[in-house]
Motif scaffolding. Structure first.
Motif, PDB file in Angstrom:
ATOM      1  N   THR A 107      59.092 -53.867  26.208  1.00 20.47           N
ATOM      2  CA  THR A 107      58.332 -53.678  24.966  1.00 20.47           C
ATOM      3  C   THR A 107      58.418 -52.242  24.462  1.00 20.47           C
ATOM      4  OG1 THR A 107      56.312 -53.172  26.211  1.00 20.47           O
ATOM      5  CG2 THR A 107      56.675 -55.482  25.582  1.00 20.47           C
ATOM      6  N   GLY A 108      59.174 -51.402  25.179  1.00 20.03           N
ATOM      7  CA  GLY A 108      59.318 -50.017  24.767  1.00 20.03           C
ATOM      8  C   GLY A 108      58.424 -49.050  25.515  1.00 20.03           C
ATOM      9  N   LYS A 109      57.856 -49.502  26.627  1.00 17.13           N
ATOM     10  CA  LYS A 109      57.051 -48.589  27.459  1.00 17.13           C
ATOM     11  C   LYS A 109      57.986 -47.598  28.141  1.00 17.13           C
ATOM     12  CE  LYS A 109      55.311 -51.937  29.823  1.00 17.13           C
ATOM     13  NZ  LYS A 109      54.561 -52.723  30.835  1.00 17.13           N
ATOM     14  N   ASN A 110      57.542 -46.364  28.265  1.00 18.18           N
ATOM     15  CA  ASN A 110      58.415 -45.384  28.888  1.00 18.18           C
ATOM     16  C   ASN A 110      57.646 -44.268  29.575  1.00 18.18           C
ATOM     17  OD1 ASN A 110      58.072 -43.173  26.737  1.00 18.18           O
ATOM     18  ND2 ASN A 110      58.730 -44.939  25.534  1.00 18.18           N
ATOM     19  N   LYS A 111      58.295 -43.707  30.568  1.00 15.95           N
ATOM     20  CA  LYS A 111      57.816 -42.526  31.277  1.00 15.95           C
ATOM     21  C   LYS A 111      59.065 -41.713  31.587  1.00 15.95           C
ATOM     22  CE  LYS A 111      55.048 -41.092  35.264  1.00 15.95           C
ATOM     23  NZ  LYS A 111      54.364 -41.566  36.491  1.00 15.95           N
ATOM     24  N   ILE A 112      59.266 -40.646  30.812  1.00 12.09           N
ATOM     25  CA  ILE A 112      60.531 -39.927  30.830  1.00 12.09           C
ATOM     26  C   ILE A 112      60.292 -38.448  31.084  1.00 12.09           C
ATOM     27  CG2 ILE A 112      62.522 -39.252  29.418  1.00 12.09           C
ATOM     28  CD1 ILE A 112      62.032 -41.956  27.864  1.00 12.09           C
ATOM     29  N   HIS A 113      61.016 -37.915  32.059  1.00 13.57           N
ATOM     30  CA  HIS A 113      60.919 -36.483  32.322  1.00 13.57           C
ATOM     31  C   HIS A 113      62.277 -35.951  32.777  1.00 13.57           C
ATOM     32  CE1 HIS A 113      59.937 -32.702  34.459  1.00 13.57           C
ATOM     33  NE2 HIS A 113      59.166 -32.543  33.402  1.00 13.57           N
ATOM     34  N   THR A 114      62.873 -35.123  31.937  1.00 20.13           N
ATOM     35  CA  THR A 114      64.164 -34.517  32.267  1.00 20.13           C
ATOM     36  C   THR A 114      64.072 -32.996  32.370  1.00 20.13           C
ATOM     37  OG1 THR A 114      64.859 -34.211  29.958  1.00 20.13           O
ATOM     38  CG2 THR A 114      65.364 -36.341  30.989  1.00 20.13           C
ATOM     39  N   GLY A 115      62.947 -32.428  31.958  1.00 22.67           N
ATOM     40  CA  GLY A 115      62.823 -30.980  31.907  1.00 22.67           C
ATOM     41  C   GLY A 115      63.310 -30.388  30.603  1.00 22.67           C
ATOM     42  N   ILE A 116      63.813 -31.259  29.711  1.00 22.36           N
ATOM     43  CA  ILE A 116      64.297 -30.825  28.387  1.00 22.36           C
ATOM     44  C   ILE A 116      63.468 -31.587  27.353  1.00 22.36           C
ATOM     45  CG2 ILE A 116      66.322 -30.588  26.870  1.00 22.36           C
ATOM     46  CD1 ILE A 116      67.987 -31.150  29.528  1.00 22.36           C
ATOM     47  N   GLY A 117      62.497 -30.914  26.775  1.00 17.13           N
ATOM     48  CA  GLY A 117      61.512 -31.580  25.921  1.00 17.13           C
ATOM     49  C   GLY A 117      62.105 -32.381  24.781  1.00 17.13           C
ATOM     50  N   PHE A 118      63.039 -31.815  24.044  1.00 15.60           N
ATOM     51  CA  PHE A 118      63.603 -32.529  22.901  1.00 15.60           C
ATOM     52  C   PHE A 118      64.404 -33.743  23.348  1.00 15.60           C
ATOM     53  CE2 PHE A 118      66.719 -33.320  19.512  1.00 15.60           C
ATOM     54  CZ  PHE A 118      65.855 -33.510  18.445  1.00 15.60           C
ATOM     55  N   PHE A 119      65.107 -33.619  24.469  1.00 18.51           N
ATOM     56  CA  PHE A 119      65.865 -34.752  25.009  1.00 18.51           C
ATOM     57  C   PHE A 119      64.914 -35.873  25.411  1.00 18.51           C
ATOM     58  CE2 PHE A 119      68.756 -36.318  28.636  1.00 18.51           C
ATOM     59  CZ  PHE A 119      69.484 -37.140  27.798  1.00 18.51           C
ATOM     60  N   GLU A 135      61.837 -45.872  32.784  1.00 16.18           N
ATOM     61  CA  GLU A 135      61.258 -44.814  33.609  1.00 16.18           C
ATOM     62  C   GLU A 135      62.402 -43.937  34.083  1.00 16.18           C
ATOM     63  OE1 GLU A 135      58.508 -45.740  36.672  1.00 16.18           O
ATOM     64  OE2 GLU A 135      57.468 -47.283  35.498  1.00 16.18           O
ATOM     65  N   LEU A 136      62.264 -42.634  33.849  1.00 17.05           N
ATOM     66  CA  LEU A 136      63.335 -41.713  34.168  1.00 17.05           C
ATOM     67  C   LEU A 136      62.774 -40.406  34.703  1.00 17.05           C
ATOM     68  CD1 LEU A 136      66.253 -40.527  34.003  1.00 17.05           C
ATOM     69  CD2 LEU A 136      65.770 -40.033  31.597  1.00 17.05           C
ATOM     70  N   GLU A 137      63.293 -40.020  35.850  1.00 17.27           N
ATOM     71  CA  GLU A 137      62.974 -38.716  36.426  1.00 17.27           C
ATOM     72  C   GLU A 137      64.298 -38.017  36.709  1.00 17.27           C
ATOM     73  OE1 GLU A 137      60.573 -35.616  37.619  1.00 17.27           O
ATOM     74  OE2 GLU A 137      59.837 -37.549  36.874  1.00 17.27           O
ATOM     75  N   ALA A 138      64.511 -36.882  36.053  1.00 16.20           N
ATOM     76  CA  ALA A 138      65.759 -36.139  36.230  1.00 16.20           C
ATOM     77  C   ALA A 138      65.449 -34.690  36.560  1.00 16.20           C
ATOM     78  CB  ALA A 138      66.614 -36.232  34.971  1.00 16.20           C
ATOM     79  N   LYS A 139      66.073 -34.225  37.637  1.00 18.86           N
ATOM     80  CA  LYS A 139      65.966 -32.815  37.998  1.00 18.86           C
ATOM     81  C   LYS A 139      67.377 -32.250  37.994  1.00 18.86           C
ATOM     82  CE  LYS A 139      61.917 -33.673  40.887  1.00 18.86           C
ATOM     83  NZ  LYS A 139      61.391 -33.760  42.266  1.00 18.86           N
ATOM     84  N   ASP A 189      72.273 -24.385  32.284  1.00 19.98           N
ATOM     85  CA  ASP A 189      72.031 -24.835  30.910  1.00 19.98           C
ATOM     86  C   ASP A 189      71.668 -26.311  30.985  1.00 19.98           C
ATOM     87  OD1 ASP A 189      74.422 -26.245  31.196  1.00 19.98           O
ATOM     88  OD2 ASP A 189      75.554 -25.014  29.793  1.00 19.98           O
ATOM     89  N   CYS A 190      71.641 -26.974  29.842  1.00 20.37           N
ATOM     90  CA  CYS A 190      71.197 -28.374  29.821  1.00 20.37           C
ATOM     91  C   CYS A 190      72.339 -29.368  30.008  1.00 20.37           C
ATOM     92  CB  CYS A 190      70.465 -28.665  28.512  1.00 20.37           C
ATOM     93  SG  CYS A 190      71.510 -28.540  27.025  1.00 20.37           S
ATOM     94  N   HIS A 191      73.581 -28.877  30.082  1.00 22.45           N
ATOM     95  CA  HIS A 191      74.754 -29.755  30.039  1.00 22.45           C
ATOM     96  C   HIS A 191      74.749 -30.820  31.135  1.00 22.45           C
ATOM     97  CE1 HIS A 191      79.135 -30.293  28.860  1.00 22.45           C
ATOM     98  NE2 HIS A 191      79.004 -31.063  29.925  1.00 22.45           N
ATOM     99  N   HIS A 192      74.656 -30.398  32.389  1.00 25.53           N
ATOM    100  CA  HIS A 192      74.772 -31.346  33.500  1.00 25.53           C
ATOM    101  C   HIS A 192      73.676 -32.405  33.458  1.00 25.53           C
ATOM    102  CE1 HIS A 192      76.819 -27.751  35.612  1.00 25.53           C
ATOM    103  NE2 HIS A 192      77.729 -28.500  35.038  1.00 25.53           N
ATOM    104  N   THR A 193      72.461 -31.980  33.139  1.00 27.66           N
ATOM    105  CA  THR A 193      71.337 -32.927  33.121  1.00 27.66           C
ATOM    106  C   THR A 193      71.545 -33.991  32.049  1.00 27.66           C
ATOM    107  OG1 THR A 193      69.815 -31.232  33.927  1.00 27.66           O
ATOM    108  CG2 THR A 193      68.837 -33.151  32.843  1.00 27.66           C
TER     109      THR A 193
END
Length: 196
Positions: A24-36, A52-56, A62-66
């Protein structure tokens, strides 16, 4: 439910993702890059994908690899969730307006990866996200999900609006392409398969 759970760990990133294409579009997203995070939330919300996404990642570089690695994981998760792709419409397209911006996203879940990306940004960054990485994200998704994807900007001056229109349009087009049509027997291909 078409779901997938993918983890990927390298010397540069550590990513875990849970995805449900029939959500339904529920999400929990954290990549450390706010705009992303903001952009991925749009894919989830407008594509009706529970995510659901957790990325470190090595953001001190820089942001490239993430961003690229999240694209890889996202593409693999979509591919796994789709399975044999039986009964799906396969094609999806959407033209989305966002203030002064107008963006087309068209995709084919063909199994043959290709990205056509026709867009220019005025600035090098939006928040902490390099604008060059928007194309790299979609390329990584295409390669690992097996998408033929075209994104074209028809109008736009504000980079935030242009980027947001891209991610929303992608979510909408993906929702259409993965939806079922009861008239389709097997896969929608004269080859009888959707892969390279």
């Amino acid at each position: 439910m078409r779901t997938a759970e993918i983890s990927r760990k390298t010397f540069e990133t550590d990513i875990s993702m849970q995805l449900n294409l029939d959500g339904t579009g529920k999400n929990k997203i954290h990549t450390g890059i706010g705009f992303f995070d903001h952009m991925l939330t749009h894919i989830s919300k407008h594509g009706f994908i529970d995510l659901e996404l957790e990325a470190k990642g090595d953001l001190y570089v820089d942001c490239h690899h993430t961003i690229e690695d999240v694209g890889i994981v996202f593409g693999k998760a979509i591919s796994e969730a789709l399975g044999e792709k039986k009964g799906i419409k396969r094609y999806g397209s959407f033209i989305l307006p966002m203030e002064e911006a107008l963006v087309l996203c068209a995709l084919d879940i063909s199994g043959r990866p290709y990205l056509g990306f026709d867009a220019k940004f005025q600035s090098e960054k939006i928040g902490e996200m390099d604008t060059q990485m928007i194309e790299e994200f979609f390329r990584a998704v295409c390669l690992h999900a097996g998408f033929n994807l075209h994104i074209k900007v028809f109008a736009g001056k504000n980079d935030h609006h242009i980027a947001e229109a891209m991610f929303k349009a992608f979510g909408k087009a993906l929702d259409i392409a993965v939806s079922y049509d009861k008239r389709i027997e097997g896969v929608l291909s004269t080859k009888g398969m959707l892969e390279g």
